[in-house]
Design a protein around this motif. Structure first.
Motif, short mmCIF file in Angstrom:
data_model
loop_
_atom_site.label_atom_id
_atom_site.label_comp_id
_atom_site.label_asym_id
_atom_site.label_seq_id
_atom_site.Cartn_x
_atom_site.Cartn_y
_atom_site.Cartn_z
N LEU A 65 29.67 -24.34 -34.46
CA LEU A 65 30.46 -23.33 -35.16
C LEU A 65 30.58 -23.76 -36.60
O LEU A 65 30.26 -24.88 -36.96
CB LEU A 65 31.83 -23.10 -34.52
CG LEU A 65 32.86 -24.22 -34.44
CD1 LEU A 65 33.50 -24.56 -35.78
CD2 LEU A 65 33.96 -23.82 -33.47
N ILE A 79 36.66 -19.08 -39.21
CA ILE A 79 35.86 -19.65 -38.13
C ILE A 79 34.75 -18.66 -37.83
O ILE A 79 35.01 -17.48 -37.59
CB ILE A 79 36.70 -19.88 -36.86
CG1 ILE A 79 37.87 -20.82 -37.13
CG2 ILE A 79 35.82 -20.40 -35.72
CD1 ILE A 79 38.85 -20.94 -35.98
N VAL A 82 30.18 -19.04 -34.09
CA VAL A 82 30.51 -19.75 -32.85
C VAL A 82 29.43 -19.40 -31.83
O VAL A 82 29.26 -18.24 -31.46
CB VAL A 82 31.90 -19.32 -32.31
CG1 VAL A 82 32.23 -20.05 -31.02
CG2 VAL A 82 32.97 -19.54 -33.37
N HIS A 95 36.14 -23.05 -24.93
CA HIS A 95 37.54 -23.36 -25.21
C HIS A 95 37.66 -24.69 -25.96
O HIS A 95 38.43 -24.80 -26.91
CB HIS A 95 38.35 -23.40 -23.91
CG HIS A 95 38.49 -22.07 -23.28
ND1 HIS A 95 39.33 -21.09 -23.77
CD2 HIS A 95 37.89 -21.53 -22.19
CE1 HIS A 95 39.24 -20.01 -23.02
NE2 HIS A 95 38.37 -20.25 -22.06
N LEU A 98 36.54 -24.18 -29.64
CA LEU A 98 37.54 -23.52 -30.47
C LEU A 98 38.74 -24.44 -30.71
O LEU A 98 39.28 -24.50 -31.82
CB LEU A 98 37.99 -22.21 -29.83
CG LEU A 98 38.83 -21.31 -30.72
CD1 LEU A 98 38.14 -21.00 -32.04
CD2 LEU A 98 39.17 -20.03 -30.01
N TYR A 126 39.86 -15.17 -27.43
CA TYR A 126 40.54 -15.62 -28.64
C TYR A 126 42.06 -15.43 -28.54
O TYR A 126 42.82 -16.22 -29.09
CB TYR A 126 39.96 -14.94 -29.88
CG TYR A 126 38.56 -15.40 -30.17
CD1 TYR A 126 38.32 -16.68 -30.65
CD2 TYR A 126 37.46 -14.57 -29.95
CE1 TYR A 126 37.03 -17.12 -30.92
CE2 TYR A 126 36.17 -15.01 -30.21
CZ TYR A 126 35.96 -16.28 -30.69
OH TYR A 126 34.68 -16.72 -30.94
N HIS A 129 43.93 -18.39 -27.43
CA HIS A 129 44.07 -19.47 -28.41
C HIS A 129 45.00 -19.08 -29.56
O HIS A 129 45.00 -19.73 -30.60
CB HIS A 129 42.69 -19.88 -28.94
CG HIS A 129 41.87 -20.56 -27.89
ND1 HIS A 129 41.96 -21.92 -27.65
CD2 HIS A 129 40.97 -20.07 -27.00
CE1 HIS A 129 41.14 -22.24 -26.66
NE2 HIS A 129 40.54 -21.14 -26.26
#
Length: 157
Positions: A65, A79, A82, A95, A98, A126, A129
């Motif tokens: 990423l 970000i 990815v 996971h 990230l 997402y 998170h």
């Protein structure tokens, strides 16, 4: 389960082999697998303000990423790019990937928000998170996306 080596590099730290590997994986997934012809080389990969996470097995790049850090301190760290090799999906690597990005942002740029442009079908990933949608779904290179942001004070869900 594979054993991974996690390494961070700024753009200038990427030698030609490392750069080629991450570009190759991104093209294999984003252009070929997702059948989405777009300009992958966007001029950001080699900037000093760009940080790349490379997740390697003994034999190849499993995931990567990219973080883009704006000079303006009130703007979020972006970000992007990815991507996980198909052979390494389904084991929680996404996971972990990230989480590593969020930890890097918190460590190097405390108090900065994180933002991303998520493929719409990954919104719930997402969400888990701490990212929240920042508008409506839009098309980017023919694929539905949604802008999302995670505030620096947001706790993991």
């Amino acid at each position: 389960m594979a054993s991974y080596d996690w390494t961070w590099h700024t753009g200038p730290e990427l030698d030609p082999g490392k750069l080629y590997a991450l570009l190759s994986l991104r093209v294999a997934v984003f252009v070929v697998e997702q059948q989405c012809p777009y300009q992958e080389l966007d001029g950001h990969d080699l900037h000093a303000s760009t940080h790349h996470l490379r997740v390697l097995t003994k034999h190849h790049l499993a995931a990567t990423l990219r973080l883009k850090v704006p000079e303006e301190r009130d703007k979020p760290v972006s970000i992007g790019r990815v991507v996980i090799d198909p052979d390494h999906r389904g084991n929680g690597l996404g996971h972990d990937l990230l989480q590593a990005a969020l930890m890097r942002i918190e460590s190097l740029w405390p108090g900065r928000n994180a933002a991303l442009s998520a493929q719409a079908h990954l919104q719930s990933f997402y969400d888990r998170h701490g990212f929240a949608p920042m508008g409506d779904v839009y098309l980017e290179d023919g694929i539905p996306h949604i802008a999302m942001q995670r505030n620096a004070d947001q706790q993991e869900k």
